[in-house]
Scaffold this motif. Sequence first.
Motif, PDB file in Angstrom:
ATOM      1  N   LEU A 169      69.599  19.842  62.946  1.00 17.56           N
ATOM      2  CA  LEU A 169      68.864  18.852  62.160  1.00 17.56           C
ATOM      3  C   LEU A 169      68.447  17.673  63.032  1.00 17.56           C
ATOM      4  O   LEU A 169      69.242  17.172  63.840  1.00 17.56           O
ATOM      5  CB  LEU A 169      69.745  18.353  61.011  1.00 17.56           C
ATOM      6  N   ARG A 170      67.198  17.256  62.874  1.00 12.32           N
ATOM      7  CA  ARG A 170      66.696  16.034  63.499  1.00 12.32           C
ATOM      8  C   ARG A 170      65.998  15.222  62.411  1.00 12.32           C
ATOM      9  O   ARG A 170      65.210  15.776  61.622  1.00 12.32           O
ATOM     10  CB  ARG A 170      65.718  16.339  64.631  1.00 12.32           C
ATOM     11  N   ALA A 171      66.271  13.914  62.374  1.00 13.41           N
ATOM     12  CA  ALA A 171      65.672  13.053  61.352  1.00 13.41           C
ATOM     13  C   ALA A 171      65.329  11.704  61.974  1.00 13.41           C
ATOM     14  O   ALA A 171      66.134  11.126  62.715  1.00 13.41           O
ATOM     15  CB  ALA A 171      66.624  12.870  60.170  1.00 13.41           C
ATOM     16  N   ALA A 172      64.136  11.196  61.665  1.00 14.00           N
ATOM     17  CA  ALA A 172      63.687   9.907  62.184  1.00 14.00           C
ATOM     18  C   ALA A 172      62.815   9.224  61.145  1.00 14.00           C
ATOM     19  O   ALA A 172      62.022   9.877  60.455  1.00 14.00           O
ATOM     20  CB  ALA A 172      62.908  10.078  63.486  1.00 14.00           C
ATOM     21  N   SER A 173      62.975   7.917  61.037  1.00 12.47           N
ATOM     22  CA  SER A 173      62.148   7.103  60.148  1.00 12.47           C
ATOM     23  C   SER A 173      61.774   5.837  60.902  1.00 12.47           C
ATOM     24  O   SER A 173      62.649   5.154  61.440  1.00 12.47           O
ATOM     25  CB  SER A 173      62.906   6.759  58.860  1.00 12.47           C
ATOM     26  N   ARG A 174      60.496   5.547  60.958  1.00 16.97           N
ATOM     27  CA  ARG A 174      60.043   4.364  61.704  1.00 16.97           C
ATOM     28  C   ARG A 174      59.010   3.601  60.909  1.00 16.97           C
ATOM     29  O   ARG A 174      58.271   4.161  60.091  1.00 16.97           O
ATOM     30  CB  ARG A 174      59.457   4.769  63.053  1.00 16.97           C
ATOM     31  N   ARG A 175      58.971   2.297  61.174  1.00 12.56           N
ATOM     32  CA  ARG A 175      58.002   1.415  60.517  1.00 12.56           C
ATOM     33  C   ARG A 175      56.610   1.720  61.043  1.00 12.56           C
ATOM     34  O   ARG A 175      56.415   1.951  62.232  1.00 12.56           O
ATOM     35  CB  ARG A 175      58.391  -0.034  60.821  1.00 12.56           C
ATOM     36  N   GLY A 176      55.617   1.691  60.160  1.00 13.23           N
ATOM     37  CA  GLY A 176      54.242   1.955  60.559  1.00 13.23           C
ATOM     38  C   GLY A 176      53.639   0.810  61.350  1.00 13.23           C
ATOM     39  O   GLY A 176      54.143  -0.317  61.355  1.00 13.23           O
ATOM     40  N   ASP A 177      52.533   1.096  62.034  1.00 18.87           N
ATOM     41  CA  ASP A 177      51.882   0.089  62.871  1.00 18.87           C
ATOM     42  C   ASP A 177      51.470  -1.130  62.062  1.00 18.87           C
ATOM     43  O   ASP A 177      51.576  -2.273  62.518  1.00 18.87           O
ATOM     44  CB  ASP A 177      50.650   0.698  63.554  1.00 18.87           C
ATOM     45  N   LEU A 178      50.962  -0.919  60.852  1.00 20.28           N
ATOM     46  CA  LEU A 178      50.509  -2.043  60.034  1.00 20.28           C
ATOM     47  C   LEU A 178      51.683  -2.912  59.608  1.00 20.28           C
ATOM     48  O   LEU A 178      51.615  -4.144  59.667  1.00 20.28           O
ATOM     49  CB  LEU A 178      49.740  -1.523  58.816  1.00 20.28           C
ATOM     50  N   PRO A 378      48.305  12.610  58.395  1.00 23.58           N
ATOM     51  CA  PRO A 378      47.674  12.970  59.668  1.00 23.58           C
ATOM     52  C   PRO A 378      47.866  14.442  60.038  1.00 23.58           C
ATOM     53  O   PRO A 378      46.996  15.041  60.670  1.00 23.58           O
ATOM     54  CB  PRO A 378      48.335  12.039  60.686  1.00 23.58           C
ATOM     55  N   LEU A 379      48.981  15.047  59.652  1.00 24.28           N
ATOM     56  CA  LEU A 379      49.168  16.472  59.926  1.00 24.28           C
ATOM     57  C   LEU A 379      48.141  17.321  59.183  1.00 24.28           C
ATOM     58  O   LEU A 379      47.634  18.319  59.713  1.00 24.28           O
ATOM     59  CB  LEU A 379      50.570  16.904  59.510  1.00 24.28           C
ATOM     60  N   GLN A 380      47.803  16.918  57.969  1.00 23.95           N
ATOM     61  CA  GLN A 380      46.854  17.683  57.170  1.00 23.95           C
ATOM     62  C   GLN A 380      45.398  17.367  57.508  1.00 23.95           C
ATOM     63  O   GLN A 380      44.521  18.197  57.281  1.00 23.95           O
ATOM     64  CB  GLN A 380      47.111  17.412  55.683  1.00 23.95           C
ATOM     65  N   LEU A 410      53.911   9.726  67.464  1.00 28.54           N
ATOM     66  CA  LEU A 410      52.611   9.758  68.132  1.00 28.54           C
ATOM     67  C   LEU A 410      51.572   9.109  67.232  1.00 28.54           C
ATOM     68  O   LEU A 410      51.455   9.425  66.051  1.00 28.54           O
ATOM     69  CB  LEU A 410      52.207  11.200  68.448  1.00 28.54           C
ATOM     70  N   ARG A 411      50.785   8.199  67.792  1.00 29.79           N
ATOM     71  CA  ARG A 411      49.842   7.426  66.988  1.00 29.79           C
ATOM     72  C   ARG A 411      48.575   8.227  66.714  1.00 29.79           C
ATOM     73  O   ARG A 411      48.076   8.948  67.571  1.00 29.79           O
ATOM     74  CB  ARG A 411      49.497   6.115  67.685  1.00 29.79           C
ATOM     75  N   VAL A 412      48.050   8.048  65.495  1.00 29.20           N
ATOM     76  CA  VAL A 412      46.801   8.667  65.074  1.00 29.20           C
ATOM     77  C   VAL A 412      45.950   7.560  64.450  1.00 29.20           C
ATOM     78  O   VAL A 412      46.395   6.871  63.527  1.00 29.20           O
ATOM     79  CB  VAL A 412      47.028   9.802  64.056  1.00 29.20           C
ATOM     80  N   GLU A 413      44.748   7.380  64.953  1.00 28.92           N
ATOM     81  CA  GLU A 413      43.892   6.308  64.461  1.00 28.92           C
ATOM     82  C   GLU A 413      43.616   6.486  62.974  1.00 28.92           C
ATOM     83  O   GLU A 413      43.308   7.579  62.500  1.00 28.92           O
ATOM     84  CB  GLU A 413      42.575   6.297  65.237  1.00 28.92           C
ATOM     85  N   GLY A 414      43.736   5.387  62.245  1.00 28.95           N
ATOM     86  CA  GLY A 414      43.489   5.422  60.815  1.00 28.95           C
ATOM     87  C   GLY A 414      44.684   5.813  59.976  1.00 28.95           C
ATOM     88  O   GLY A 414      44.561   5.949  58.751  1.00 28.95           O
ATOM     89  N   HIS A 415      45.857   5.967  60.599  1.00 31.89           N
ATOM     90  CA  HIS A 415      47.069   6.355  59.857  1.00 31.89           C
ATOM     91  C   HIS A 415      48.218   5.418  60.267  1.00 31.89           C
ATOM     92  O   HIS A 415      49.093   5.802  61.049  1.00 31.89           O
ATOM     93  CB  HIS A 415      47.438   7.811  60.130  1.00 31.89           C
ATOM     94  N   PRO A 416      48.222   4.176  59.743  1.00 27.19           N
ATOM     95  CA  PRO A 416      49.228   3.193  60.159  1.00 27.19           C
ATOM     96  C   PRO A 416      50.437   3.085  59.251  1.00 27.19           C
ATOM     97  O   PRO A 416      51.186   2.120  59.340  1.00 27.19           O
ATOM     98  CB  PRO A 416      48.420   1.886  60.126  1.00 27.19           C
TER      99      PRO A 416
END
Length: 427
Positions: A169-178, A378-380, A410-416
């Motif tokens: 199991l791997r789990a991660a939660s991070r605050r968005g860029d915005l 962003p995955l979809q 990994l950053r994706v433009e338009g998905h903050p």
Amino acid sequence: MKQQGTGRGHEDDWWRRLYGDGGGAGGGAAGDTGASDAPDTLDDRVASALRALAATGRAAPAPGDAPERPERPGPATGKPPGRTAPPPPPAFPTPPAPIPLQATGPGSRPATPRRPVPPPRGAPADPPPSAPPPDGPEPGPLPAADPAALDELVPDTALDGARYGSLTLRAASRRGDLARHRGDARRDALLTVRFGSGRHALLLVAVATGPPAGEGAARAARDACTWIGGAVGRSCTRLAEDIRTDQREALRSGLQRLTDRGYGTLRARAQERGLPPERYTAALRCLLLPADPECRTRVFFGVGPGGLLRLRDGAWQDLEPTAPDHLPRHAPADPGDPTPPTPGGSADGTPAEPFLFRTAFARPGDMLLLCSAGLAEPLQQDRVFAARLAAEWSAPGPPGLTDFLTAAQLRVEGHPKDRTAVAVWES
């Protein structure tokens, strides 16, 4: 000798007028040691020097020039020191020289950048920008804290992992860029917990996301995870047995009831805080993972947006439950049960997101991904990003914790938005 004596007397008189030795403007007699009653400030001394220069007809020395000094004997002649006679006074006295001032007008010195002046206390701050800067995802300001409620602080990033039997199991939660740029708290919550021990242990992973404009959204998301965790923990023995024996309908009914009661508790907390129910709620998505290596059934349930995908043979498969899997809702077991008709609905019975449920059988080499909307979107929508993640997570063996976090953010433009990812590798 007479000329030398005359010149020396004249120069001594000039020095006495310039510096004075207690005799005032006219100078005292040789050997006079009486104290002067004249003021002895710096301005008075400068004025006295200028008057002495005007009286003798000599111009003030230029800044940095030393006054004339007696000549010293050369090393070869050994002649006694002599003094150079001052030049004769001019026909018209030279006016006192002005004290040079430093120019302060335009062009007098190179321009220097001005430092920003902070606004006065109490002045309204500039509104936060609506989009994060295009540079790297470094955290910005910290969210505001209440000294009486420090237990409500949420770290920028949460990271966890475990290994049981055939699953990693791997789990991660991070605050968005915005949220990082604005200094807002992370609205995604993550809970990873184990109930029981040995082959009978049951792992629960819960991911919740508070509403964008809701007051206490981060608190609501953590409450949703905590309450579903407590409900699953109290029923873990029965749930683990239903998973091992593949009691699909019993699992669906039981998990739906537990989820309903969790949302009922959220609505009760909203009333305590004086908030409408839709402002204190959360999207909730969960995975149940038996630790028994002989049981490869994985159970998903929850409410609200997000993603459930499987990475098999290097390609993504969407496992999000579809409409046929949404069964009609059950009636409350107790007439006094405050549970509303739908989880996450408002107090007046307005329909909300349906309850989601699905089971999946894991094969060696599979990777099951549960994620919040911040990663599912962003995955979809971005094929390049989806292909890059598939390549990262198709390598032999599961990644380490830091490598998993690096790929998940990994950053994706338009998905903050905030991102939470839970991945289960099967061996």
